[in-house]
Design an enzyme around this catalytic site. Sequence first.
Site, PDB file in Angstrom:
ATOM      1  N   SER A  15       1.250  -1.328   0.106  1.00 52.36           N
ATOM      2  CA  SER A  15       0.696   0.321   0.398  1.00 52.36           C
ATOM      3  C   SER A  15       0.379   1.156   0.348  1.00 52.36           C
ATOM      4  O   SER A  15       2.230   0.960  -0.155  1.00 52.36           O
ATOM      5  CB  SER A  15      -0.769   0.238   1.472  1.00 52.36           C
ATOM      6  OG  SER A  15      -0.318   0.048   2.782  1.00 52.36           O
ATOM      7  N   ARG A  29     -13.414  -0.446   4.697  1.00 50.33           N
ATOM      8  CA  ARG A  29     -11.994  -1.270   5.148  1.00 50.33           C
ATOM      9  C   ARG A  29     -11.509  -0.185   3.675  1.00 50.33           C
ATOM     10  O   ARG A  29     -11.744   0.069   2.707  1.00 50.33           O
ATOM     11  CB  ARG A  29     -12.045  -2.388   4.767  1.00 50.33           C
ATOM     12  CG  ARG A  29     -12.521  -3.101   6.316  1.00 50.33           C
ATOM     13  CD  ARG A  29     -11.871  -4.931   6.064  1.00 50.33           C
ATOM     14  NE  ARG A  29     -10.835  -4.669   6.066  1.00 50.33           N
ATOM     15  CZ  ARG A  29     -10.128  -5.281   5.438  1.00 50.33           C
ATOM     16  NH1 ARG A  29     -10.654  -6.701   5.145  1.00 50.33           N
ATOM     17  NH2 ARG A  29      -8.373  -5.666   5.259  1.00 50.33           N
ATOM     18  N   GLY A  30     -10.047  -0.645   3.549  1.00 51.74           N
ATOM     19  CA  GLY A  30      -9.211  -0.251   2.240  1.00 51.74           C
ATOM     20  C   GLY A  30      -8.289   0.646   2.739  1.00 51.74           C
ATOM     21  O   GLY A  30      -7.964   0.864   4.034  1.00 51.74           O
ATOM     22  N   CYS A  36      -8.565  -8.619  17.024  1.00 52.88           N
ATOM     23  CA  CYS A  36      -9.654  -7.234  16.165  1.00 52.88           C
ATOM     24  C   CYS A  36     -10.653  -7.178  16.281  1.00 52.88           C
ATOM     25  O   CYS A  36     -11.519  -7.335  16.356  1.00 52.88           O
ATOM     26  CB  CYS A  36      -9.722  -7.352  14.714  1.00 52.88           C
ATOM     27  SG  CYS A  36      -9.909  -8.675  14.320  1.00 52.88           S
ATOM     28  N   ARG A  74     -10.477   4.951   1.115  1.00 52.37           N
ATOM     29  CA  ARG A  74     -11.801   5.278   2.547  1.00 52.37           C
ATOM     30  C   ARG A  74     -11.812   6.924   2.145  1.00 52.37           C
ATOM     31  O   ARG A  74     -13.192   7.270   2.620  1.00 52.37           O
ATOM     32  CB  ARG A  74     -10.976   5.689   3.818  1.00 52.37           C
ATOM     33  CG  ARG A  74     -10.063   3.293   4.474  1.00 52.37           C
ATOM     34  CD  ARG A  74     -10.160   3.244   5.680  1.00 52.37           C
ATOM     35  NE  ARG A  74      -9.732   2.605   6.031  1.00 52.37           N
ATOM     36  CZ  ARG A  74      -9.564   1.178   6.424  1.00 52.37           C
ATOM     37  NH1 ARG A  74      -9.934   1.730   7.847  1.00 52.37           N
ATOM     38  NH2 ARG A  74      -9.118   0.481   7.116  1.00 52.37           N
ATOM     39  N   LYS A 109       0.088  -1.759  15.692  1.00 54.11           N
ATOM     40  CA  LYS A 109      -0.837  -1.943  15.828  1.00 54.11           C
ATOM     41  C   LYS A 109      -0.974  -3.250  15.013  1.00 54.11           C
ATOM     42  O   LYS A 109      -2.322  -3.531  15.459  1.00 54.11           O
ATOM     43  CB  LYS A 109      -2.027  -0.235  15.303  1.00 54.11           C
ATOM     44  CG  LYS A 109      -1.900   0.112  14.351  1.00 54.11           C
ATOM     45  CD  LYS A 109      -2.875   0.854  14.035  1.00 54.11           C
ATOM     46  CE  LYS A 109      -3.583   1.210  12.694  1.00 54.11           C
ATOM     47  NZ  LYS A 109      -3.937   0.167  12.056  1.00 54.11           N
ATOM     48  N   ASP A 110      -0.821  -3.341  13.962  1.00 57.49           N
ATOM     49  CA  ASP A 110      -1.377  -4.203  12.948  1.00 57.49           C
ATOM     50  C   ASP A 110      -0.287  -5.886  13.775  1.00 57.49           C
ATOM     51  O   ASP A 110      -0.853  -6.817  12.839  1.00 57.49           O
ATOM     52  CB  ASP A 110      -1.452  -4.139  11.653  1.00 57.49           C
ATOM     53  CG  ASP A 110      -1.891  -2.928  11.649  1.00 57.49           C
ATOM     54  OD1 ASP A 110      -2.862  -3.117  11.642  1.00 57.49           O
ATOM     55  OD2 ASP A 110      -1.411  -2.656  10.324  1.00 57.49           O
ATOM     56  N   LEU A 129     -13.492  -1.909  15.125  1.00 52.52           N
ATOM     57  CA  LEU A 129     -14.133  -2.290  16.247  1.00 52.52           C
ATOM     58  C   LEU A 129     -13.952  -1.208  17.442  1.00 52.52           C
ATOM     59  O   LEU A 129     -14.982  -1.300  18.168  1.00 52.52           O
ATOM     60  CB  LEU A 129     -14.544  -3.770  16.758  1.00 52.52           C
ATOM     61  CG  LEU A 129     -15.377  -4.579  18.307  1.00 52.52           C
ATOM     62  CD1 LEU A 129     -16.654  -4.278  17.659  1.00 52.52           C
ATOM     63  CD2 LEU A 129     -14.822  -5.709  18.688  1.00 52.52           C
ATOM     64  N   ARG A 130     -13.139  -0.888  18.052  1.00 54.07           N
ATOM     65  CA  ARG A 130     -12.340  -0.350  18.856  1.00 54.07           C
ATOM     66  C   ARG A 130     -12.837   1.301  18.826  1.00 54.07           C
ATOM     67  O   ARG A 130     -13.206   1.332  19.662  1.00 54.07           O
ATOM     68  CB  ARG A 130     -10.987  -0.135  19.037  1.00 54.07           C
ATOM     69  CG  ARG A 130     -10.456   1.304  20.365  1.00 54.07           C
ATOM     70  CD  ARG A 130      -8.776   1.431  20.238  1.00 54.07           C
ATOM     71  NE  ARG A 130      -7.987   1.861  19.019  1.00 54.07           N
ATOM     72  CZ  ARG A 130      -8.744   2.609  18.464  1.00 54.07           C
ATOM     73  NH1 ARG A 130      -9.191   4.223  19.425  1.00 54.07           N
ATOM     74  NH2 ARG A 130      -8.213   3.249  17.043  1.00 54.07           N
ATOM     75  N   ARG A 131     -12.756   1.684  17.607  1.00 46.89           N
ATOM     76  CA  ARG A 131     -13.047   3.099  17.040  1.00 46.89           C
ATOM     77  C   ARG A 131     -15.109   2.823  17.154  1.00 46.89           C
ATOM     78  O   ARG A 131     -15.543   4.186  17.337  1.00 46.89           O
ATOM     79  CB  ARG A 131     -12.695   3.426  16.069  1.00 46.89           C
ATOM     80  CG  ARG A 131     -10.795   3.784  15.834  1.00 46.89           C
ATOM     81  CD  ARG A 131     -10.794   3.795  13.838  1.00 46.89           C
ATOM     82  NE  ARG A 131      -9.214   4.211  14.571  1.00 46.89           N
ATOM     83  CZ  ARG A 131      -8.306   3.917  14.043  1.00 46.89           C
ATOM     84  NH1 ARG A 131      -8.682   3.431  12.537  1.00 46.89           N
ATOM     85  NH2 ARG A 131      -7.389   4.190  13.542  1.00 46.89           N
ATOM     86  N   VAL A 158      -5.956   4.313   2.608  1.00 48.22           N
ATOM     87  CA  VAL A 158      -6.392   5.523   2.887  1.00 48.22           C
ATOM     88  C   VAL A 158      -6.721   6.432   1.761  1.00 48.22           C
ATOM     89  O   VAL A 158      -8.171   7.403   2.396  1.00 48.22           O
ATOM     90  CB  VAL A 158      -5.106   6.471   3.848  1.00 48.22           C
ATOM     91  CG1 VAL A 158      -5.379   7.856   3.397  1.00 48.22           C
ATOM     92  CG2 VAL A 158      -4.582   5.940   4.904  1.00 48.22           C
ATOM     93  N   ALA A 192     -13.996   0.978  10.002  1.00 50.44           N
ATOM     94  CA  ALA A 192     -13.635  -0.526  10.212  1.00 50.44           C
ATOM     95  C   ALA A 192     -12.637  -2.102  11.570  1.00 50.44           C
ATOM     96  O   ALA A 192     -12.856  -2.885  12.215  1.00 50.44           O
ATOM     97  CB  ALA A 192     -12.459  -1.302   9.061  1.00 50.44           C
TER      98      ALA A 192
END
Length: 318
Positions: free
Chosen positions: A14, A159-160, A251, A165, A93-94, A140-142, A162, A138
Amino acid sequence: MPTQPPVRIGARGSRLSLAQSGTVQRRIAAALGANPEDPAEVERVAPLIVITTTGDRVQDRRLLEIGGKGLFTKEIEEALLDGRIDCAVHSLKDVPAERPPGLVIAAVPEREDPRDAFLSRGPERLEDLPQGARLGTASLRRQAQMLHRRPDLDVQLLRGNVDTRLAKLQAGEADAILLAYAGLRRLGLGHLPQSLIDPKECPPAPGQGALAIETREADQDLPWVQALRHQPTALAVAAERGALMALEGSCRTAIGAHAWLEGGSLKLIVEALSSDGARRFRHAGETEYAQLADPFGSAHDLGWSLGLAVKADAGDAI
């Protein structure tokens, strides 16, 4: 005299991943004695190898439905174990809490801004969105954190990468979206957010804004690896990931953690929420790290203890 073989860097393809990996690539090249401003020389000593992951290929479902956030790292880690690359650059974070045998997070460079960014087609803040507005994410936390603040919102899967989105926002598929501010800044898009989310009120994902340099265990203390390390960032993310491990986070769990250094103290806020945001469980604490023999162990222990406290409070709610 023996010469240093090229350090092959594995990363996703990406635009954001390539921007992040390019920064690390130039730093590795400099550590190997190359001119970081000479693209040909950089590519010669630290070639970048693009690896497509399952998480990149599947864009129509939440990660929890297809196996978790490890799908952004699995194929790259296989290349590391097979000897096809020498290090991997991940968004921390991933990276799941548990590492495959034989691999380690060997370095954490200096962190970018860890906050979440609020982007919309008009309103300046989440509170300014109209009743029932569509929020795209996408995460769950947000989702849980925003529903805790605004239970009327209609949260839509978005999803996708930047650019995808942002295009979906402009096309009207959502009234607002949330993105990691660090990613926007790394892409030169830091001017786009209408506002930024307070990380103490809504802690970001553990490790958000930081990069993880993953290597084989045998390579973790090579000089070029050591040149990438940033101790203050490593301390903060050690605490955040300690909480992640205690909460057995993935996640599938809405977990936020935000650590920062203040004077000689490391401070940490940890929270977990039910997926609908109706219930939130938070603990905060700090440790004096400056005079300790093992500050990283102390940071991890702080996160672990606060994570266990949140877990004990939450029970089955998360």
